[in-house]
Design a protein around this motif. Structure first.
Motif, PDB file in Angstrom:
ATOM      1  N   GLU A  39       0.826  -1.205   0.000  1.00  0.00           N
ATOM      2  CA  GLU A  39       0.000   0.000   0.000  1.00  0.00           C
ATOM      3  C   GLU A  39       0.862   1.257   0.000  1.00  0.00           C
ATOM      4  OE1 GLU A  39      -2.690  -0.607   3.309  1.00  0.00           O
ATOM      5  OE2 GLU A  39      -4.203  -1.472   1.978  1.00  0.00           O
ATOM      6  N   ARG A  40       1.949   1.232   0.750  1.00  0.00           N
ATOM      7  CA  ARG A  40       2.860   2.387   0.777  1.00  0.00           C
ATOM      8  C   ARG A  40       3.516   2.596  -0.592  1.00  0.00           C
ATOM      9  NH1 ARG A  40       6.571   4.788   5.280  1.00  0.00           N
ATOM     10  NH2 ARG A  40       7.853   6.098   3.963  1.00  0.00           N
ATOM     11  N   SER A  41       3.655   1.500  -1.328  1.00  0.00           N
ATOM     12  CA  SER A  41       4.231   1.576  -2.671  1.00  0.00           C
ATOM     13  C   SER A  41       3.211   2.049  -3.705  1.00  0.00           C
ATOM     14  CB  SER A  41       4.774   0.206  -3.086  1.00  0.00           C
ATOM     15  OG  SER A  41       5.825  -0.179  -2.242  1.00  0.00           O
ATOM     16  N   GLY A  42       1.978   2.297  -3.265  1.00  0.00           N
ATOM     17  CA  GLY A  42       0.963   2.824  -4.164  1.00  0.00           C
ATOM     18  C   GLY A  42      -0.029   1.807  -4.693  1.00  0.00           C
ATOM     19  N   VAL A  43       0.026   0.572  -4.189  1.00  0.00           N
ATOM     20  CA  VAL A  43      -0.910  -0.462  -4.623  1.00  0.00           C
ATOM     21  C   VAL A  43      -2.198  -0.287  -3.822  1.00  0.00           C
ATOM     22  CG1 VAL A  43      -1.295  -2.956  -4.793  1.00  0.00           C
ATOM     23  CG2 VAL A  43       1.007  -2.025  -5.152  1.00  0.00           C
ATOM     24  N   LYS A  44      -3.344  -0.309  -4.504  1.00  0.00           N
ATOM     25  CA  LYS A  44      -4.636  -0.148  -3.833  1.00  0.00           C
ATOM     26  C   LYS A  44      -4.909  -1.322  -2.893  1.00  0.00           C
ATOM     27  CE  LYS A  44      -6.516   2.778  -7.342  1.00  0.00           C
ATOM     28  NZ  LYS A  44      -7.667   3.288  -7.999  1.00  0.00           N
ATOM     29  N   ALA A  45      -5.727  -1.075  -1.869  1.00  0.00           N
ATOM     30  CA  ALA A  45      -5.928  -2.027  -0.769  1.00  0.00           C
ATOM     31  C   ALA A  45      -6.297  -3.435  -1.241  1.00  0.00           C
ATOM     32  CB  ALA A  45      -6.991  -1.505   0.200  1.00  0.00           C
ATOM     33  N   ASN A  46      -7.330  -3.573  -2.048  1.00  0.00           N
ATOM     34  CA  ASN A  46      -7.762  -4.909  -2.459  1.00  0.00           C
ATOM     35  C   ASN A  46      -6.655  -5.621  -3.239  1.00  0.00           C
ATOM     36  OD1 ASN A  46     -10.160  -3.447  -1.723  1.00  0.00           O
ATOM     37  ND2 ASN A  46     -11.316  -5.122  -2.612  1.00  0.00           N
ATOM     38  N   ARG A  47      -5.991  -4.877  -4.106  1.00  0.00           N
ATOM     39  CA  ARG A  47      -4.904  -5.460  -4.895  1.00  0.00           C
ATOM     40  C   ARG A  47      -3.708  -5.795  -3.994  1.00  0.00           C
ATOM     41  NH1 ARG A  47      -4.797  -5.257 -10.320  1.00  0.00           N
ATOM     42  NH2 ARG A  47      -2.914  -6.070 -11.261  1.00  0.00           N
ATOM     43  N   ALA A  48      -3.456  -4.982  -2.980  1.00  0.00           N
ATOM     44  CA  ALA A  48      -2.357  -5.249  -2.050  1.00  0.00           C
ATOM     45  C   ALA A  48      -2.593  -6.562  -1.296  1.00  0.00           C
ATOM     46  CB  ALA A  48      -2.190  -4.093  -1.066  1.00  0.00           C
ATOM     47  N   HIS A  49      -3.818  -6.797  -0.881  1.00  0.00           N
ATOM     48  CA  HIS A  49      -4.133  -8.042  -0.176  1.00  0.00           C
ATOM     49  C   HIS A  49      -3.968  -9.240  -1.100  1.00  0.00           C
ATOM     50  CE1 HIS A  49      -5.569  -6.597   3.761  1.00  0.00           C
ATOM     51  NE2 HIS A  49      -5.788  -5.486   3.082  1.00  0.00           N
ATOM     52  N   ALA A  50      -4.451  -9.115  -2.324  1.00  0.00           N
ATOM     53  CA  ALA A  50      -4.322 -10.207  -3.286  1.00  0.00           C
ATOM     54  C   ALA A  50      -2.853 -10.443  -3.639  1.00  0.00           C
ATOM     55  CB  ALA A  50      -5.128  -9.897  -4.542  1.00  0.00           C
ATOM     56  N   THR A  51      -2.106  -9.375  -3.825  1.00  0.00           N
ATOM     57  CA  THR A  51      -0.689  -9.494  -4.160  1.00  0.00           C
ATOM     58  C   THR A  51       0.084 -10.106  -3.005  1.00  0.00           C
ATOM     59  OG1 THR A  51      -0.868  -7.585  -5.627  1.00  0.00           O
ATOM     60  CG2 THR A  51       1.348  -8.219  -4.951  1.00  0.00           C
ATOM     61  N   SER A  52      -0.302  -9.767  -1.794  1.00  0.00           N
ATOM     62  CA  SER A  52       0.356 -10.328  -0.619  1.00  0.00           C
ATOM     63  C   SER A  52       0.229 -11.853  -0.602  1.00  0.00           C
ATOM     64  CB  SER A  52      -0.239  -9.691   0.629  1.00  0.00           C
ATOM     65  OG  SER A  52      -0.425 -10.576   1.654  1.00  0.00           O
ATOM     66  N   VAL A  53      -0.923 -12.356  -1.015  1.00  0.00           N
ATOM     67  CA  VAL A  53      -1.112 -13.809  -1.079  1.00  0.00           C
ATOM     68  C   VAL A  53      -0.146 -14.413  -2.099  1.00  0.00           C
ATOM     69  CG1 VAL A  53      -2.733 -15.652  -1.668  1.00  0.00           C
ATOM     70  CG2 VAL A  53      -3.494 -13.725  -0.295  1.00  0.00           C
ATOM     71  N   ALA A  54      -0.003 -13.748  -3.244  1.00  0.00           N
ATOM     72  CA  ALA A  54       0.913 -14.239  -4.270  1.00  0.00           C
ATOM     73  C   ALA A  54       2.362 -14.210  -3.780  1.00  0.00           C
ATOM     74  CB  ALA A  54       0.772 -13.412  -5.544  1.00  0.00           C
ATOM     75  N   ILE A  55       2.706 -13.224  -2.968  1.00  0.00           N
ATOM     76  CA  ILE A  55       4.050 -13.149  -2.397  1.00  0.00           C
ATOM     77  C   ILE A  55       4.244 -14.261  -1.374  1.00  0.00           C
ATOM     78  CG2 ILE A  55       5.540 -11.765  -0.872  1.00  0.00           C
ATOM     79  CD1 ILE A  55       4.257  -9.261  -2.217  1.00  0.00           C
ATOM     80  N   MET A  56       3.225 -14.508  -0.569  1.00  0.00           N
ATOM     81  CA  MET A  56       3.355 -15.471   0.518  1.00  0.00           C
ATOM     82  C   MET A  56       3.419 -16.915   0.016  1.00  0.00           C
ATOM     83  SD  MET A  56       3.749 -13.283   2.726  1.00  0.00           S
ATOM     84  CE  MET A  56       4.312 -14.550   3.813  1.00  0.00           C
ATOM     85  N   LEU A  57       2.874 -17.203  -1.156  1.00  0.00           N
ATOM     86  CA  LEU A  57       2.890 -18.578  -1.662  1.00  0.00           C
ATOM     87  C   LEU A  57       4.309 -19.124  -1.769  1.00  0.00           C
ATOM     88  CD1 LEU A  57       1.532 -21.101  -2.795  1.00  0.00           C
ATOM     89  CD2 LEU A  57       1.612 -20.009  -5.040  1.00  0.00           C
ATOM     90  N   PRO A  58       5.213 -18.462  -2.509  1.00  0.00           N
ATOM     91  CA  PRO A  58       6.567 -19.036  -2.573  1.00  0.00           C
ATOM     92  C   PRO A  58       7.300 -18.994  -1.231  1.00  0.00           C
ATOM     93  CG  PRO A  58       6.452 -16.978  -3.831  1.00  0.00           C
ATOM     94  CD  PRO A  58       5.064 -17.309  -3.388  1.00  0.00           C
ATOM     95  N   LEU A  59       7.048 -17.950  -0.433  1.00  0.00           N
ATOM     96  CA  LEU A  59       7.699 -17.889   0.870  1.00  0.00           C
ATOM     97  C   LEU A  59       7.233 -19.030   1.766  1.00  0.00           C
ATOM     98  CD1 LEU A  59       7.570 -14.047   1.611  1.00  0.00           C
ATOM     99  CD2 LEU A  59       9.371 -15.358   0.496  1.00  0.00           C
ATOM    100  N   SER A  60       5.944 -19.310   1.738  1.00  0.00           N
ATOM    101  CA  SER A  60       5.408 -20.413   2.541  1.00  0.00           C
ATOM    102  C   SER A  60       5.913 -21.755   2.027  1.00  0.00           C
ATOM    103  CB  SER A  60       3.877 -20.394   2.518  1.00  0.00           C
ATOM    104  OG  SER A  60       3.405 -19.238   3.167  1.00  0.00           O
ATOM    105  N   ALA A  61       6.013 -21.891   0.709  1.00  0.00           N
ATOM    106  CA  ALA A  61       6.519 -23.147   0.136  1.00  0.00           C
ATOM    107  C   ALA A  61       7.960 -23.393   0.572  1.00  0.00           C
ATOM    108  CB  ALA A  61       6.406 -23.112  -1.387  1.00  0.00           C
ATOM    109  N   VAL A  62       8.785 -22.362   0.512  1.00  0.00           N
ATOM    110  CA  VAL A  62      10.183 -22.507   0.936  1.00  0.00           C
ATOM    111  C   VAL A  62      10.248 -22.859   2.425  1.00  0.00           C
ATOM    112  CG1 VAL A  62      12.349 -21.240   1.328  1.00  0.00           C
ATOM    113  CG2 VAL A  62      11.160 -21.043  -0.868  1.00  0.00           C
ATOM    114  N   SER A  63       9.492 -22.150   3.243  1.00  0.00           N
ATOM    115  CA  SER A  63       9.482 -22.445   4.683  1.00  0.00           C
ATOM    116  C   SER A  63       9.026 -23.874   4.931  1.00  0.00           C
ATOM    117  CB  SER A  63       8.561 -21.467   5.425  1.00  0.00           C
ATOM    118  OG  SER A  63       9.036 -20.147   5.325  1.00  0.00           O
ATOM    119  N   ALA A  64       7.959 -24.296   4.256  1.00  0.00           N
ATOM    120  CA  ALA A  64       7.422 -25.642   4.450  1.00  0.00           C
ATOM    121  C   ALA A  64       8.449 -26.707   4.066  1.00  0.00           C
ATOM    122  CB  ALA A  64       6.144 -25.826   3.634  1.00  0.00           C
ATOM    123  N   VAL A  65       9.130 -26.507   2.949  1.00  0.00           N
ATOM    124  CA  VAL A  65      10.142 -27.478   2.515  1.00  0.00           C
ATOM    125  C   VAL A  65      11.236 -27.615   3.569  1.00  0.00           C
ATOM    126  CG1 VAL A  65      12.015 -27.856   0.845  1.00  0.00           C
ATOM    127  CG2 VAL A  65       9.712 -27.286   0.043  1.00  0.00           C
TER     128      VAL A  65
END
Length: 122
Positions: A39-65
């Protein structure tokens, strides 16, 4: 102009590092970092939440592995939660498209505050 470009690259790098660290320590809590950074980077709220999920997917996969590899996680413990988690994720995607940004920010804040209080009182 040069400092703006540097800051434009620095915020995502620091935000990504923080989100990955929190995700690895707390288990997908990195979204609490990713959303405000987006959001601070200028991404609108709904898109920021959706983008956050896309960011968390690979991070969660790496952590899980790494947790699986280290023997810290049992798939048999996790499997019963996956079908409900998938259903909840699909419902969340459908709801996110209909939620006003102001309500989304308030709900996000309320969950963050509730989680923080719950953790502090344990």
């Amino acid at each position: 102009m040069h400092s703006e470009r540097k800051q434009g690259r620095l915020l995502p790098a620091i935000g990504g590092l923080a989100a990955g660290l929190i995700n690895g320590l707390l288990g997908s809590g990195g979204g609490m970092i990713a959303v405000p950074v987006l959001e601070r980077s200028g991404v609108k709220a709904n898109r920021a939440h959706a983008t956050s999920v896309a960011i968390m997917l690979p991070l969660s996969a790496v952590s899980a592995v790494f947790y699986l590899w280290g023997g810290d996680v049992s798939l048999s413990d996790a499997l019963p939660y996956i079908p409900g988690g998938i259903a909840g994720a699909l419902l969340g995607v459908l709801l996110l498209r209909r939620v006003r940004p102001k309500l989304l920010r308030r709900a996000f804040g309320a969950v963050a505050v509730y989680s923080g209080i719950r953790i502090l009182l344990k």
